[in-house]
Design a protein around this motif. Structure first.
Motif, PDB file in Angstrom:
ATOM      1  N   ASN A   1      57.947  81.931  34.997  1.00  0.00           N
ATOM      2  CA  ASN A   1      58.258  81.618  33.606  1.00  0.00           C
ATOM      3  C   ASN A   1      58.981  82.797  32.969  1.00  0.00           C
ATOM      4  O   ASN A   1      59.224  83.816  33.610  1.00  0.00           O
ATOM      5  CB  ASN A   1      56.996  81.231  32.825  1.00  0.00           C
ATOM      6  CG  ASN A   1      55.959  82.354  32.774  1.00  0.00           C
ATOM      7  OD1 ASN A   1      56.299  83.538  32.780  1.00  0.00           O
ATOM      8  ND2 ASN A   1      54.688  81.976  32.719  1.00  0.00           N
ATOM      9  N   ALA A   2      59.336  82.650  31.710  1.00  0.00           N
ATOM     10  CA  ALA A   2      60.158  83.671  31.049  1.00  0.00           C
ATOM     11  C   ALA A   2      59.468  85.025  31.014  1.00  0.00           C
ATOM     12  O   ALA A   2      60.101  86.063  31.241  1.00  0.00           O
ATOM     13  CB  ALA A   2      60.503  83.212  29.627  1.00  0.00           C
TER      14      ALA A   2
ATOM     15  N   THR B   1      65.721  83.809  29.285  1.00  0.00           N
ATOM     16  CA  THR B   1      65.951  82.909  28.163  1.00  0.00           C
ATOM     17  C   THR B   1      65.305  83.476  26.912  1.00  0.00           C
ATOM     18  O   THR B   1      64.132  83.868  26.942  1.00  0.00           O
ATOM     19  CB  THR B   1      65.367  81.510  28.459  1.00  0.00           C
ATOM     20  OG1 THR B   1      65.949  80.995  29.656  1.00  0.00           O
ATOM     21  CG2 THR B   1      65.656  80.548  27.306  1.00  0.00           C
ATOM     22  N   GLU B   2      66.080  83.521  25.813  1.00  0.00           N
ATOM     23  CA  GLU B   2      65.583  83.983  24.513  1.00  0.00           C
ATOM     24  C   GLU B   2      64.889  85.339  24.613  1.00  0.00           C
ATOM     25  O   GLU B   2      63.761  85.517  24.147  1.00  0.00           O
ATOM     26  CB  GLU B   2      64.627  82.940  23.915  1.00  0.00           C
ATOM     27  CG  GLU B   2      65.290  81.630  23.528  1.00  0.00           C
ATOM     28  CD  GLU B   2      66.326  81.801  22.414  1.00  0.00           C
ATOM     29  OE1 GLU B   2      66.106  82.646  21.523  1.00  0.00           O
ATOM     30  OE2 GLU B   2      67.356  81.097  22.447  1.00  0.00           O
TER      31      GLU B   2
ATOM     32  N   SER C   1      55.837  77.869  27.916  1.00  0.00           N
ATOM     33  CA  SER C   1      57.209  77.551  28.301  1.00  0.00           C
ATOM     34  C   SER C   1      58.158  77.806  27.139  1.00  0.00           C
ATOM     35  O   SER C   1      57.876  77.446  25.994  1.00  0.00           O
ATOM     36  CB  SER C   1      57.298  76.080  28.731  1.00  0.00           C
ATOM     37  OG  SER C   1      58.609  75.588  28.653  1.00  0.00           O
ATOM     38  N   ILE C   2      59.306  78.433  27.410  1.00  0.00           N
ATOM     39  CA  ILE C   2      60.291  78.698  26.364  1.00  0.00           C
ATOM     40  C   ILE C   2      60.813  77.389  25.778  1.00  0.00           C
ATOM     41  O   ILE C   2      60.971  77.247  24.554  1.00  0.00           O
ATOM     42  CB  ILE C   2      61.459  79.538  26.913  1.00  0.00           C
ATOM     43  CG1 ILE C   2      60.984  80.957  27.246  1.00  0.00           C
ATOM     44  CG2 ILE C   2      62.599  79.597  25.905  1.00  0.00           C
ATOM     45  CD1 ILE C   2      60.606  81.785  26.050  1.00  0.00           C
TER      46      ILE C   2
ATOM     47  N   ARG D   1      58.170  76.068  23.537  1.00  0.00           N
ATOM     48  CA  ARG D   1      58.046  76.892  22.335  1.00  0.00           C
ATOM     49  C   ARG D   1      59.165  76.581  21.341  1.00  0.00           C
ATOM     50  O   ARG D   1      58.924  76.442  20.134  1.00  0.00           O
ATOM     51  CB  ARG D   1      58.069  78.375  22.708  1.00  0.00           C
ATOM     52  CG  ARG D   1      57.753  79.311  21.551  1.00  0.00           C
ATOM     53  CD  ARG D   1      57.719  80.744  22.023  1.00  0.00           C
ATOM     54  NE  ARG D   1      59.060  81.233  22.358  1.00  0.00           N
ATOM     55  CZ  ARG D   1      59.291  82.401  22.944  1.00  0.00           C
ATOM     56  NH1 ARG D   1      58.286  83.186  23.294  1.00  0.00           N
ATOM     57  NH2 ARG D   1      60.531  82.787  23.199  1.00  0.00           N
ATOM     58  N   THR D   2      60.398  76.459  21.836  1.00  0.00           N
ATOM     59  CA  THR D   2      61.531  76.142  20.959  1.00  0.00           C
ATOM     60  C   THR D   2      61.356  74.760  20.325  1.00  0.00           C
ATOM     61  O   THR D   2      61.604  74.572  19.125  1.00  0.00           O
ATOM     62  CB  THR D   2      62.841  76.183  21.763  1.00  0.00           C
ATOM     63  OG1 THR D   2      63.009  77.488  22.320  1.00  0.00           O
ATOM     64  CG2 THR D   2      64.040  75.853  20.886  1.00  0.00           C
TER      65      THR D   2
ATOM     66  N   ASN E   1      68.714  77.172  22.863  1.00  0.00           N
ATOM     67  CA  ASN E   1      68.245  78.410  23.479  1.00  0.00           C
ATOM     68  C   ASN E   1      69.427  79.189  24.046  1.00  0.00           C
ATOM     69  O   ASN E   1      70.399  78.601  24.522  1.00  0.00           O
ATOM     70  CB  ASN E   1      67.259  78.117  24.617  1.00  0.00           C
ATOM     71  CG  ASN E   1      65.882  77.757  24.111  1.00  0.00           C
ATOM     72  OD1 ASN E   1      65.435  78.275  23.099  1.00  0.00           O
ATOM     73  ND2 ASN E   1      65.207  76.859  24.815  1.00  0.00           N
TER      74      ASN E   1
END
Length: 286
Positions: free
Chosen positions: A125-126, A144-145, A196-197, A200-201, A261
């Motif tokens: 994961n991120a 990511t982000e 998870s990104i 979350r977004t 993202n």
């Protein structure tokens, strides 16, 4: 001090596995075990603890790993400098990524351009991907982000958009090009875990728009979300760069604020000029 023993310890500390450490050093697993056993016996200390799943560092092991990582990292930089004028690019590149969909085309271009390069890919994961880069378990990472920080070089790979994942027979799958976020209010959904990104977004955009989906199932992988949607357990969400070619499901972009993202390729600033890392950055830029 035996550098072969320290190299074996450093490899196990980085990989968390005797098997992967042996592959990293191109020696047998018993040889790695023997080097570390001799190191521990000579200095009368315990550096590693073996568990059922992985190898963990003791407190003394953590302190030694910080030293060996810096020491052999400098050796790798010296080797890269000395080989800078070689015509054929060879070596090993450690890559971390939070999604296989973006990294695989880059690895294909790297293999085509530099077939002598061996790649070790870590997927996570991120948070895990960024941690691997900052701890020098990875040379480059797809992120990511991620927030800019001192000592971290970031190269933009472009944006992605959050999409709704629908069963192929769903009425919205064929009637709409985009799906307004407001239409997801009170809809039954199956989503990734909150870490998870993408999740979350999506959650942040829903809060801002006062949209409340009914999340009845949380899953720990993109593949599981796809299977749940295909089984008509609910709608899912997916990043536009992660859409799979599965005839059972259809992805539709969600319209609304805050559903984009940004993706980056990162490396440590001080290692940016290493030839292998530079080659990968250049290929990603293409």
């Amino acid at each position: 001090m035996n550098l072969f023993q320290l190299r074996a310890f450093d490899a196990v500390a980085r990989e968390g596995s005797f098997t992967r450490a042996a592959a990293r050093l191109f020696i047998s697993q018993p040889a790695v075990t023997g080097h570390i056993k001799a190191l521990e016996e000579h200095y009368q200390l315990t550096l590693l603890q073996r568990t059922a799943r992985r190898v963990e560092l003791t407190e003394q092991g953590i302190r030694l790993a910080a030293i060996t990582r810096a020491m052999f990292g400098l050796a790798e930089e010296a080797q890269a400098m000395l080989e800078a004028n070689r015509q054929l690019l060879i070596g090993r590149l450690e890559v971390a990524a939070d999604s296989p969909h973006q990294v695989m085309p880059m690895l294909a271009r790297l293999r085509e351009r530099h077939p002598g390069v061996t790649v070790n890919l870590r997927l996570g994961n991120a948070q895990e991907t960024l941690a691997a880069l900052l701890s020098e378990h990875a040379d480059v990472a797809l992120l990511t982000e991620v927030e800019p920080r001192t000592g971290l070089h970031l190269q933009s790979l472009g944006p992605s958009r959050i999409c709704a994942l629908l069963p192929a027979g769903h009425p919205w799958a064929s009637e709409r090009d985009t799906l307004p976020l407001a239409d997801l209010d009170q809809q039954i959904m199956v989503l990734r875990e909150p870490g998870s990104i993408t999740r979350r977004t999506f959650d942040q955009a829903c809060r801002q728009a006062q949209v409340q989906p009914r999340v009845l199932l949380e899953l720990d992988s993109r593949e599981a979300v796809t299977e749940a949607v295909a089984a008509q357990l609910g709608m899912g969400i997916v990043s536009s760069v992660e859409i799979s070619h599965d005839p059972r499901v259809v992805a539709r972009p969600i319209s609304g604020a805050g559903l984009v993202n940004q993706h980056m390729l990162g490396c440590l600033q001080r290692r940016r000029e290493l030839r292998l890392i530079q080659a990968f950055l250049n290929l990603a830029g293409e």
